[in-house]
Motif scaffolding. Sequence first.
Motif, PDB file in Angstrom:
ATOM      1  N   LYS A  69       0.823  -1.214   0.000  1.00 39.36           N
ATOM      2  CA  LYS A  69       0.000   0.000   0.000  1.00 39.36           C
ATOM      3  C   LYS A  69       0.852   1.257   0.000  1.00 39.36           C
ATOM      4  O   LYS A  69       0.348   2.355  -0.186  1.00 39.36           O
ATOM      5  CB  LYS A  69      -0.917   0.005   1.221  1.00 39.36           C
ATOM      6  N   THR A  70       2.137   1.088   0.225  1.00 43.36           N
ATOM      7  CA  THR A  70       3.020   2.257   0.271  1.00 43.36           C
ATOM      8  C   THR A  70       3.949   2.285  -0.928  1.00 43.36           C
ATOM      9  O   THR A  70       4.636   1.303  -1.215  1.00 43.36           O
ATOM     10  CB  THR A  70       3.871   2.227   1.554  1.00 43.36           C
ATOM     11  N   LEU A  71       3.975   3.404  -1.632  1.00 46.61           N
ATOM     12  CA  LEU A  71       4.892   3.575  -2.747  1.00 46.61           C
ATOM     13  C   LEU A  71       6.317   3.630  -2.218  1.00 46.61           C
ATOM     14  O   LEU A  71       6.587   4.379  -1.276  1.00 46.61           O
ATOM     15  CB  LEU A  71       4.638   4.904  -3.465  1.00 46.61           C
ATOM     16  N   ASN A  72       7.209   2.874  -2.854  1.00 50.13           N
ATOM     17  CA  ASN A  72       8.608   2.970  -2.431  1.00 50.13           C
ATOM     18  C   ASN A  72       9.515   3.387  -3.587  1.00 50.13           C
ATOM     19  O   ASN A  72       9.038   3.599  -4.712  1.00 50.13           O
ATOM     20  CB  ASN A  72       9.075   1.659  -1.788  1.00 50.13           C
ATOM     21  N   ALA A  73      10.803   3.516  -3.312  1.00 49.39           N
ATOM     22  CA  ALA A  73      11.762   3.991  -4.301  1.00 49.39           C
ATOM     23  C   ALA A  73      11.751   3.132  -5.558  1.00 49.39           C
ATOM     24  O   ALA A  73      11.762   3.644  -6.679  1.00 49.39           O
ATOM     25  CB  ALA A  73      13.161   4.034  -3.693  1.00 49.39           C
ATOM     26  N   GLY A  74      11.721   1.813  -5.378  1.00 46.60           N
ATOM     27  CA  GLY A  74      11.727   0.892  -6.518  1.00 46.60           C
ATOM     28  C   GLY A  74      10.557   1.115  -7.445  1.00 46.60           C
ATOM     29  O   GLY A  74      10.687   1.042  -8.669  1.00 46.60           O
ATOM     30  N   ASP A  75       9.403   1.418  -6.865  1.00 48.94           N
ATOM     31  CA  ASP A  75       8.203   1.672  -7.663  1.00 48.94           C
ATOM     32  C   ASP A  75       8.397   2.881  -8.568  1.00 48.94           C
ATOM     33  O   ASP A  75       7.992   2.874  -9.730  1.00 48.94           O
ATOM     34  CB  ASP A  75       6.985   1.917  -6.758  1.00 48.94           C
ATOM     35  N   VAL A  76       8.994   3.932  -8.012  1.00 50.51           N
ATOM     36  CA  VAL A  76       9.220   5.152  -8.798  1.00 50.51           C
ATOM     37  C   VAL A  76      10.212   4.880  -9.932  1.00 50.51           C
ATOM     38  O   VAL A  76      10.019   5.310 -11.069  1.00 50.51           O
ATOM     39  CB  VAL A  76       9.714   6.320  -7.915  1.00 50.51           C
ATOM     40  N   LEU A  77      11.263   4.140  -9.640  1.00 46.58           N
ATOM     41  CA  LEU A  77      12.261   3.827 -10.671  1.00 46.58           C
ATOM     42  C   LEU A  77      11.645   2.956 -11.774  1.00 46.58           C
ATOM     43  O   LEU A  77      11.893   3.183 -12.962  1.00 46.58           O
ATOM     44  CB  LEU A  77      13.472   3.132 -10.049  1.00 46.58           C
ATOM     45  N   SER A  78      10.827   1.994 -11.382  1.00 48.27           N
ATOM     46  CA  SER A  78      10.136   1.164 -12.372  1.00 48.27           C
ATOM     47  C   SER A  78       9.213   2.012 -13.228  1.00 48.27           C
ATOM     48  O   SER A  78       9.098   1.798 -14.439  1.00 48.27           O
ATOM     49  CB  SER A  78       9.317   0.080 -11.678  1.00 48.27           C
ATOM     50  N   ALA A  79       8.562   2.970 -12.591  1.00 46.17           N
ATOM     51  CA  ALA A  79       7.659   3.859 -13.323  1.00 46.17           C
ATOM     52  C   ALA A  79       8.425   4.636 -14.393  1.00 46.17           C
ATOM     53  O   ALA A  79       7.947   4.805 -15.515  1.00 46.17           O
ATOM     54  CB  ALA A  79       6.968   4.820 -12.369  1.00 46.17           C
ATOM     55  N   MET A  80       9.626   5.109 -14.047  1.00 41.47           N
ATOM     56  CA  MET A  80      10.429   5.872 -15.011  1.00 41.47           C
ATOM     57  C   MET A  80      10.723   5.034 -16.246  1.00 41.47           C
ATOM     58  O   MET A  80      10.654   5.518 -17.377  1.00 41.47           O
ATOM     59  CB  MET A  80      11.736   6.351 -14.366  1.00 41.47           C
ATOM     60  N   GLU A  81      11.046   3.766 -16.035  1.00 38.41           N
ATOM     61  CA  GLU A  81      11.332   2.898 -17.176  1.00 38.41           C
ATOM     62  C   GLU A  81      10.082   2.694 -18.012  1.00 38.41           C
ATOM     63  O   GLU A  81      10.117   2.790 -19.237  1.00 38.41           O
ATOM     64  CB  GLU A  81      11.857   1.553 -16.675  1.00 38.41           C
ATOM     65  N   GLU A  82       8.971   2.473 -17.323  1.00 35.30           N
ATOM     66  CA  GLU A  82       7.688   2.265 -17.987  1.00 35.30           C
ATOM     67  C   GLU A  82       7.305   3.467 -18.839  1.00 35.30           C
ATOM     68  O   GLU A  82       6.744   3.328 -19.923  1.00 35.30           O
ATOM     69  CB  GLU A  82       6.622   2.034 -16.905  1.00 35.30           C
ATOM     70  N   MET A  83       7.593   4.653 -18.332  1.00 32.68           N
ATOM     71  CA  MET A  83       7.217   5.899 -19.016  1.00 32.68           C
ATOM     72  C   MET A  83       8.239   6.293 -20.079  1.00 32.68           C
ATOM     73  O   MET A  83       8.137   7.356 -20.677  1.00 32.68           O
ATOM     74  CB  MET A  83       7.112   7.039 -17.991  1.00 32.68           C
ATOM     75  N   GLU A  84       9.227   5.436 -20.282  1.00 35.60           N
ATOM     76  CA  GLU A  84      10.285   5.686 -21.253  1.00 35.60           C
ATOM     77  C   GLU A  84      11.201   6.850 -20.878  1.00 35.60           C
ATOM     78  O   GLU A  84      11.609   7.625 -21.746  1.00 35.60           O
ATOM     79  CB  GLU A  84       9.694   5.866 -22.652  1.00 35.60           C
ATOM     80  N   PHE A  85      11.487   6.945 -19.601  1.00 32.85           N
ATOM     81  CA  PHE A  85      12.482   7.911 -19.135  1.00 32.85           C
ATOM     82  C   PHE A  85      13.636   7.150 -18.488  1.00 32.85           C
ATOM     83  O   PHE A  85      14.102   7.506 -17.400  1.00 32.85           O
ATOM     84  CB  PHE A  85      11.852   8.899 -18.141  1.00 32.85           C
ATOM     85  N   GLN A  86      14.108   6.106 -19.177  1.00 32.46           N
ATOM     86  CA  GLN A  86      15.214   5.305 -18.641  1.00 32.46           C
ATOM     87  C   GLN A  86      16.440   6.155 -18.357  1.00 32.46           C
ATOM     88  O   GLN A  86      17.218   5.856 -17.461  1.00 32.46           O
ATOM     89  CB  GLN A  86      15.634   4.204 -19.628  1.00 32.46           C
TER      90      GLN A  86
END
Lengths: 150, 130
Positions: A69-86
């Motif tokens: 239920k809590t967003l963590n650092a890994g989630d944000v980094l995964s999101a960046m890859e997903e959004m094509e901001f590798q």
Amino acid sequence: MGNRIEGLGEVQVDNVDSSSHVSEAGRFILPDGVNISKEARSAISRAASVFVLYATSCANNFAMKGKRKTLNAGDVLSAMEEMEFQRFVAPLKESLEVYRREQKGKKEARKDKDKKADSEEQDKSREEENDDDDERMEEEEQNDEEEVDN
Amino acid sequence: SGGENRLVSLPLSRIRVIMKSSPEVSSINQDALFLTAKATELFVQYLATYSYKHGRGKEKNALTYSDLSHTAEECETFQFLADILPKKILASKYLKMLEKEKRDGEVGEDNEEDEEEEDEDEAVDEDVGS
């Protein structure tokens, strides 16, 4: 020298050689002296808000996949890859290291300060706490969240 | 602490407000908040420099709204911004567009009426025939 973006505050603009658009630190920067129109600033501010929402939503999907239920650092980094901001991932990881060290340092400094305050007269220690209140309030909130996660 | 040598230039409190406005999000760990703020800073820099590089504003040493809007439309990475950075056209052009659309619509209606008249004529002929 910075550029104020409405609603967001200062965004640092580095001084650098204007033939490339990358500073020594690897950040993207505008060449010196470029004028950002008022309309453009407002648009950038809105774009940044949309980015935050998009990134948060994306990161939240990863958290949910992991049944957290809590967003963590890994989630944000995964999101960046997903959004094509590798391209952001490496500099983000570096900054995170520095940030974590800073937070750890602050925490330890506060522990020492608390110990010292306890051992002094009550009146004097109350004065110190009031001065730091503003700075500490946000940190305490942050720490509360950390504790919940642990 | 103050603004000197901060690790990220955007205020965490503001970023947190935006993140929390997202309904499905329950809580945000401190590292995630920091990373989102830092990523947003990188994003702003990327958007600005990309738009400047590919836009026409630089002819006058400026970054303009048009440069940003152009980026949102042309570059896939930034397409999620297209709705909030719409292209701008002159009011006079827009009015002309509206008029043209209206005229095109009216021509279409005339054709339909012609077809109906033909059908009625045929019906009349048949009746007369029998």
